[in-house]
Design a protein around this motif. Structure first.
Motif, PDB file in Angstrom:
ATOM      1  N   LEU A 180      23.929  31.230  21.205  1.00 19.14           N
ATOM      2  CA  LEU A 180      24.050  31.576  22.618  1.00 19.14           C
ATOM      3  C   LEU A 180      22.691  31.603  23.308  1.00 19.14           C
ATOM      4  N   ALA A 181      21.694  32.129  22.627  1.00 16.87           N
ATOM      5  CA  ALA A 181      20.354  32.180  23.205  1.00 16.87           C
ATOM      6  C   ALA A 181      19.826  30.775  23.479  1.00 16.87           C
ATOM      7  N   PHE A 182      20.175  29.838  22.594  1.00 18.28           N
ATOM      8  CA  PHE A 182      19.752  28.449  22.795  1.00 18.28           C
ATOM      9  C   PHE A 182      20.519  27.793  23.935  1.00 18.28           C
ATOM     10  N   LEU A 183      21.841  27.959  23.949  1.00 21.28           N
ATOM     11  CA  LEU A 183      22.679  27.280  24.945  1.00 21.28           C
ATOM     12  C   LEU A 183      22.577  27.915  26.320  1.00 21.28           C
ATOM     13  N   ASN A 184      22.316  29.222  26.355  1.00 27.59           N
ATOM     14  CA  ASN A 184      22.281  29.977  27.609  1.00 27.59           C
ATOM     15  C   ASN A 184      23.572  29.773  28.402  1.00 27.59           C
ATOM     16  N   CYS A 185      24.694  29.842  27.698  1.00 28.47           N
ATOM     17  CA  CYS A 185      25.992  29.697  28.335  1.00 28.47           C
ATOM     18  C   CYS A 185      26.776  30.995  28.170  1.00 28.47           C
ATOM     19  N   HIS A 186      27.953  31.051  28.784  1.00 30.90           N
ATOM     20  CA  HIS A 186      28.807  32.221  28.632  1.00 30.90           C
ATOM     21  C   HIS A 186      29.436  32.199  27.240  1.00 30.90           C
ATOM     22  N   PRO A 187      29.527  33.343  26.559  1.00 32.81           N
ATOM     23  CA  PRO A 187      30.136  33.358  25.219  1.00 32.81           C
ATOM     24  C   PRO A 187      31.537  32.759  25.177  1.00 32.81           C
ATOM     25  N   ALA A 188      32.284  32.910  26.250  1.00 33.67           N
ATOM     26  CA  ALA A 188      33.640  32.345  26.283  1.00 33.67           C
ATOM     27  C   ALA A 188      33.624  30.831  26.237  1.00 33.67           C
ATOM     28  N   ASP A 189      32.534  30.214  26.720  1.00 29.34           N
ATOM     29  CA  ASP A 189      32.470  28.754  26.796  1.00 29.34           C
ATOM     30  C   ASP A 189      32.381  28.087  25.435  1.00 29.34           C
ATOM     31  N   ILE A 190      32.037  28.872  24.394  1.00 34.05           N
ATOM     32  CA  ILE A 190      31.982  28.294  23.048  1.00 34.05           C
ATOM     33  C   ILE A 190      32.961  28.990  22.103  1.00 34.05           C
ATOM     34  N   THR A 191      33.904  29.733  22.701  1.00 38.47           N
ATOM     35  CA  THR A 191      34.905  30.409  21.853  1.00 38.47           C
ATOM     36  C   THR A 191      36.306  30.178  22.401  1.00 38.47           C
ATOM     37  N   TRP A 192      36.905  31.180  23.010  1.00 39.39           N
ATOM     38  CA  TRP A 192      38.335  31.094  23.353  1.00 39.39           C
ATOM     39  C   TRP A 192      38.633  30.041  24.403  1.00 39.39           C
ATOM     40  N   ARG A 193      37.706  29.747  25.296  1.00 37.36           N
ATOM     41  CA  ARG A 193      37.970  28.723  26.315  1.00 37.36           C
ATOM     42  C   ARG A 193      38.043  27.319  25.728  1.00 37.36           C
ATOM     43  N   VAL A 194      37.494  27.131  24.529  1.00 39.22           N
ATOM     44  CA  VAL A 194      37.516  25.810  23.891  1.00 39.22           C
ATOM     45  C   VAL A 194      38.333  25.818  22.603  1.00 39.22           C
ATOM     46  N   GLY A 195      39.192  26.836  22.454  1.00 44.37           N
ATOM     47  CA  GLY A 195      40.181  26.779  21.390  1.00 44.37           C
ATOM     48  C   GLY A 195      39.925  27.605  20.147  1.00 44.37           C
ATOM     49  N   VAL A 196      38.850  28.418  20.118  1.00 45.41           N
ATOM     50  CA  VAL A 196      38.581  29.236  18.936  1.00 45.41           C
ATOM     51  C   VAL A 196      39.590  30.375  18.865  1.00 45.41           C
ATOM     52  N   ASP A 197      40.225  30.534  17.706  1.00 45.01           N
ATOM     53  CA  ASP A 197      41.219  31.589  17.494  1.00 45.01           C
ATOM     54  C   ASP A 197      40.616  32.870  16.955  1.00 45.01           C
ATOM     55  N   VAL A 198      39.632  32.732  16.081  1.00 50.58           N
ATOM     56  CA  VAL A 198      39.021  33.911  15.468  1.00 50.58           C
ATOM     57  C   VAL A 198      37.549  33.623  15.207  1.00 50.58           C
ATOM     58  N   LEU A 199      36.718  34.626  15.480  1.00 47.48           N
ATOM     59  CA  LEU A 199      35.264  34.495  15.380  1.00 47.48           C
ATOM     60  C   LEU A 199      34.712  35.553  14.445  1.00 47.48           C
ATOM     61  N   SER A 200      33.839  35.135  13.537  1.00 54.16           N
ATOM     62  CA  SER A 200      33.005  36.084  12.800  1.00 54.16           C
ATOM     63  C   SER A 200      31.754  36.313  13.645  1.00 54.16           C
ATOM     64  N   PHE A 201      31.727  37.455  14.330  1.00 54.28           N
ATOM     65  CA  PHE A 201      30.643  37.781  15.257  1.00 54.28           C
ATOM     66  C   PHE A 201      29.536  38.467  14.465  1.00 54.28           C
ATOM     67  N   GLY A 202      28.474  37.729  14.208  1.00 52.55           N
ATOM     68  CA  GLY A 202      27.437  38.205  13.308  1.00 52.55           C
ATOM     69  C   GLY A 202      26.439  39.137  13.970  1.00 52.55           C
ATOM     70  N   ALA A 203      25.939  40.092  13.185  1.00 51.24           N
ATOM     71  CA  ALA A 203      24.867  40.980  13.641  1.00 51.24           C
ATOM     72  C   ALA A 203      23.823  41.215  12.559  1.00 51.24           C
ATOM     73  N   THR A 204      24.232  41.124  11.287  1.00 47.69           N
ATOM     74  CA  THR A 204      23.321  41.466  10.188  1.00 47.69           C
ATOM     75  C   THR A 204      22.063  40.606  10.193  1.00 47.69           C
ATOM     76  N   LYS A 205      22.214  39.309  10.441  1.00 45.18           N
ATOM     77  CA  LYS A 205      21.054  38.401  10.421  1.00 45.18           C
ATOM     78  C   LYS A 205      20.181  38.555  11.671  1.00 45.18           C
ATOM     79  N   ASN A 206      20.641  39.354  12.606  1.00 43.49           N
ATOM     80  CA  ASN A 206      19.928  39.473  13.881  1.00 43.49           C
ATOM     81  C   ASN A 206      19.588  40.930  14.197  1.00 43.49           C
ATOM     82  N   GLY A 207      19.241  41.701  13.159  1.00 44.85           N
ATOM     83  CA  GLY A 207      18.709  43.031  13.395  1.00 44.85           C
ATOM     84  C   GLY A 207      19.571  44.199  12.978  1.00 44.85           C
ATOM     85  N   ALA A 208      20.834  43.959  12.618  1.00 44.49           N
ATOM     86  CA  ALA A 208      21.673  45.070  12.165  1.00 44.49           C
ATOM     87  C   ALA A 208      21.372  45.412  10.713  1.00 44.49           C
TER      88      ALA A 208
END
Length: 341
Positions: A180-208
């Motif tokens: 998302l940081a690279f694309l600078n787009c809305h999160p919906a534009d690469i998920t449910w709006r384009v057909g994604v049914d389920v997402l593994s939303f990661g945090a561990t590799k990014n500071g969690a």
């Protein structure tokens, strides 16, 4: 002290997330996800994606991937993924185990991305015959294991294909924030709006410290998932400690701040490597992963330095993987470049 470019998993916990864990540790709270933080995280994810959804915290990326996939694939199903996908290389048969026997079907493509034409050929090859596994799920990785990023139209093309053939589309988003940081787009534009049914939303590799969220845009499977999570031992009794991390991660787009630094440091490092005679960058650098081929002299200097990096045992052509993190500094980049230049 070693300078880490081996993995973003090796980075420490980001300060605001650690502070959130300390706050969550005050007093008692309802167990098994009935606490206020867990409900708040789901609301924040609804706001982020601008849609109704269900979100379930789990402790690991493997759990997020395989439990999400198993919600859509029967034991006799086929799960299509890239040959470099984490589910096919680094999850110890967990997808097969948690689906009860589904088969992973690798589909090649450049830069870690599935080629849609090859995908449709693979789907059609055995579909409909009881002598073959039944096409069930397509799994894509965003950002990919090569460090490239799917554009919205690329995901949409795969999403249309999935819908055409009645398949679910799962996204491994261990580095979703970096994409998302690279694309600078809305999160919906690469998920449910384009057909994604389920997402593994990661945090561990990014500071969690250790948390991912399984996000269902396809609401039909969400209730079933609750049982799958419990049966797989990923329903934490003290869920607030997982949710506290996600709550801080989502607050004021902290995820974006962390990922932007990692991406920016990767770009700086890639620019430096391109200036080294005999060195090449193997894939587009669009997130926080760099694969580079270095001259033998540079590899020898690296091997005796305090720089941590990753080199597969079968990579004998000088190729290494370098990963930047939320806390990578310009001084870290300069230290590495000074060693290999």
């Amino acid at each position: 002290m070693p300078v880490n470019f081996a993995s973003d998993n090796a980075a420490p916990v980001a300060p605001k997330i650690m502070a959130a864990l300390q706050r969550a540790n005050n007093g008692a709270a309802p167990s098994y996800g009935h606490d206020g933080l867990t409900r708040q995280v789901e609301d924040k994810l609804r706001d982020l994606f601008e849609c109704d959804l269900r979100a379930f915290p789990v402790a690991t990326g493997t759990a997020a991937n395989v439990l999400g996939i198993s919600s859509f694939s029967p034991p006799y199903g086929a799960v299509f993924c890239h040959p470099l996908a984490h589910i096919d290389n680094d999850e110890c048969g967990a997808p097969e185990f948690y689906t009860g026997g589904a088969k992973l079907v690798p589909v090649a493509g450049a830069d870690g991305k599935i080629d849609p034409r090859a995908l449709e050929e693979a789907v059609l090859e055995g579909g409909g015959s009881v002598h073959h596994v039944m096409p069930s799920v397509i799994s894509i990785t965003q950002a990919t294991e090569c460090g490239s990023v799917y554009r919205p139209d690329e995901i949409a093309e795969i999403g249309i294909l999935a819908q055409k053939h009645g398949l679910a589309l799962q996204m491994d988003g261990a580095r979703f924030a970096n994409a998302l940081a690279f694309l600078n787009c809305h999160p919906a534009d690469i998920t449910w709006r384009v057909g994604v049914d389920v997402l593994s939303f990661g945090a561990t590799k990014n500071g969690a410290m250790g948390v991912e969220a399984v996000v269902f845009f396809n609401m039909e499977k969400a209730r079933e998932f609750e049982f799958r999570r419990k049966r797989s031992a990923h329903l934490f009794s003290k869920m607030r400690y997982l949710s506290a991390q996600l709550d801080a991660y989502l607050e004021a787009e902290y995820w974006r701040e962390l990922a932007t630094n990692a991406n920016r440091m990767a770009e700086r490092l890639a620019d430096g490597i391109r200036g080294i005679p005999g060195a090449t960058i193997c894939y587009p650098v669009e997130a926080n992963i760099i694969f580079a081929k270095l001259p033998e002299a540079a590899l020898e200097c690296l091997a005796v330095s305090n720089i941590l990096y990753h080199r597969r045992a079968n990579d004998t052509d000088g190729k290494i993987r370098l990963v930047t993190s939320w806390n990578t500094t310009e001084q870290d980049i300069d230290a590495l470049l000074n060693v290999i230049s």
